[in-house]
Write an enzyme that holds these catalytic residues in place. Sequence first.
Site, PDB file in Angstrom:
ATOM      1  N   GLY A  73       1.959   3.120   2.241  1.00  0.00           N
ATOM      2  CA  GLY A  73       2.989   3.138   3.287  1.00  0.00           C
ATOM      3  C   GLY A  73       4.266   2.482   2.772  1.00  0.00           C
ATOM      4  O   GLY A  73       5.358   3.051   2.854  1.00  0.00           O
ATOM      5  N   HIS A  74       4.113   1.278   2.211  1.00  0.00           N
ATOM      6  CA  HIS A  74       5.273   0.583   1.630  1.00  0.00           C
ATOM      7  C   HIS A  74       5.877   1.421   0.496  1.00  0.00           C
ATOM      8  O   HIS A  74       7.098   1.537   0.374  1.00  0.00           O
ATOM      9  CB  HIS A  74       4.857  -0.765   1.035  1.00  0.00           C
ATOM     10  N   HIS A 114       0.862  -1.181   0.000  1.00  0.00           N
ATOM     11  CA  HIS A 114       0.000   0.000   0.000  1.00  0.00           C
ATOM     12  C   HIS A 114       0.898   1.231   0.000  1.00  0.00           C
ATOM     13  O   HIS A 114       2.139   1.101  -0.070  1.00  0.00           O
ATOM     14  CB  HIS A 114      -0.958  -0.028   1.198  1.00  0.00           C
ATOM     15  N   SER A 162      -2.355  -0.295   6.690  1.00  0.00           N
ATOM     16  CA  SER A 162      -1.830  -1.595   7.089  1.00  0.00           C
ATOM     17  C   SER A 162      -2.474  -2.660   6.216  1.00  0.00           C
ATOM     18  O   SER A 162      -3.656  -2.534   5.854  1.00  0.00           O
ATOM     19  CB  SER A 162      -2.186  -1.860   8.555  1.00  0.00           C
ATOM     20  N   SER A 163      -1.705  -3.687   5.899  1.00  0.00           N
ATOM     21  CA  SER A 163      -2.282  -4.780   5.097  1.00  0.00           C
ATOM     22  C   SER A 163      -3.455  -5.404   5.844  1.00  0.00           C
ATOM     23  O   SER A 163      -4.396  -5.908   5.232  1.00  0.00           O
ATOM     24  CB  SER A 163      -1.224  -5.846   4.819  1.00  0.00           C
ATOM     25  N   GLN A 222       7.346 -15.028  12.449  1.00  0.00           N
ATOM     26  CA  GLN A 222       6.840 -13.908  13.240  1.00  0.00           C
ATOM     27  C   GLN A 222       5.341 -13.999  13.519  1.00  0.00           C
ATOM     28  O   GLN A 222       4.757 -13.067  14.070  1.00  0.00           O
ATOM     29  CB  GLN A 222       7.219 -12.577  12.593  1.00  0.00           C
TER      30      GLN A 222
HETATM   31  P1  AMP Z   1       4.949  -5.174   6.414  1.00  0.00           P
HETATM   32  O1  AMP Z   1       4.758  -5.567   4.979  1.00  0.00           O
HETATM   33  O2  AMP Z   1       3.681  -4.933   7.149  1.00  0.00           O
HETATM   34  O3  AMP Z   1       5.902  -6.094   7.126  1.00  0.00           O
HETATM   35  O4  AMP Z   1       5.674  -3.755   6.397  1.00  0.00           O
HETATM   36  C1  AMP Z   1       6.861  -3.553   5.694  1.00  0.00           C
HETATM   37  C2  AMP Z   1       7.407  -2.199   6.046  1.00  0.00           C
HETATM   38  O5  AMP Z   1       6.465  -1.186   5.696  1.00  0.00           O
HETATM   39  C3  AMP Z   1       7.694  -2.036   7.552  1.00  0.00           C
HETATM   40  O6  AMP Z   1       8.905  -1.342   7.731  1.00  0.00           O
HETATM   41  C4  AMP Z   1       6.503  -1.233   8.014  1.00  0.00           C
HETATM   42  O7  AMP Z   1       6.758  -0.455   9.165  1.00  0.00           O
HETATM   43  C5  AMP Z   1       6.253  -0.329   6.811  1.00  0.00           C
HETATM   44  N1  AMP Z   1       4.878   0.185   6.829  1.00  0.00           N
HETATM   45  C6  AMP Z   1       3.748  -0.542   6.956  1.00  0.00           C
HETATM   46  N2  AMP Z   1       2.671   0.278   7.004  1.00  0.00           N
HETATM   47  C7  AMP Z   1       3.143   1.548   6.925  1.00  0.00           C
HETATM   48  C8  AMP Z   1       2.529   2.845   6.941  1.00  0.00           C
HETATM   49  N3  AMP Z   1       1.215   3.015   7.057  1.00  0.00           N
HETATM   50  N4  AMP Z   1       3.340   3.930   6.823  1.00  0.00           N
HETATM   51  C9  AMP Z   1       4.682   3.787   6.713  1.00  0.00           C
HETATM   52  N5  AMP Z   1       5.318   2.593   6.697  1.00  0.00           N
HETATM   53  C10 AMP Z   1       4.566   1.497   6.798  1.00  0.00           C
END
Ligand code: AMP
Length: 282
Positions: free
Chosen positions: A35-36, A33, A192-193, A60
């Site tokens: 964020g990523h 999304h 968030s996913s 995890q």
């Molecule tokens: P994940 O795929 O959930 O493991 O997240 C991968 C990376 O993306 C991690 O460093 C998360 O902190 C970051 N991330 C996830 N959601 C957000 C968000 N809303 N804003 C910024 N970074 C994010």
Amino acid sequence: MIKIIKTSQELIQLRNSFTTEKVGFVPTMGNLHLGHISLLEKSLKENEVNILSIFVNPKQFGPKEDFSKYPRTLEQDVKKIEGLLAEKFPQKTLYIFAPTDTQEIYPEGFSTNISVGEMANILCGKSRPGHFDGVTTVVYVLFSLVKPHHCYMGEKDFQQVTLIKKMVEDLRLPINIVAMPIVRSPEGLALSSRNGYLNSQQIMEALILPKTLKEIATLIKEKRPLDSINDKIKSILTNKDWDYLEICDQKTLKPSLNYQNIVILGAMKAGPTRLIDNIVIN
Ligand code: AMP
């Protein structure tokens, strides 16, 4: 251009072919999304070689957690990245390390556990035992394969990025960890996913999390007496949907009684989903 790498062997060979001192890395579990994308964009801006990993890390997830139903959407993820590259980085190549087999990360007989210690057992670590050891172990393996100079992570997972910084410091890994701000929906929900598990009613409930953090942040910025802020937190926590709500020191994540260099961290349930969020106050 995007190149997808499926095996660790290919990744090691590719990495050995680069001599640049600017390798940027974005570790993810996919289902990308904005964020990523913000992390990836920063990496692409700052580095010559860029690698993003997509790996849903079994270590995890707890036995009762959502490992099997976690969204795996590689095709859509690739499309999103193609869009970003076409729009902003037409000359750049992105390497996506997306192992299809868990053995690429944890070969038969893998038995090492990287544990940062006490900081992994508080806040989210309390209700998710072993979670952060799973995170630090996979990130260490990925660092060994990718050998990045800069790694981009989100403050959305504040405890996670703090633990990774500590691991890098303790183990003297030559990697710069860049923590990026939280990207939110227009309503204020941290992307968030796992938000995909929520229906519209549950999204409304979930908005209580960022709203509450904001209220606490306002009280702190107004330098209200800490006792009264703590009383407010206690009364919020009587609601069973809340897992924790704490004012912590940004570096140690221990409870803080200061008005500065703190982070307000919260976790709560909305419908079937546990959500986390935070606000950093400097
Ligand atoms: P994940 O795929 O959930 O493991 O997240 C991968 C990376 O993306 C991690 O460093 C998360 O902190 C970051 N991330 C996830 N959601 C957000 C968000 N809303 N804003 C910024 N970074 C994010």
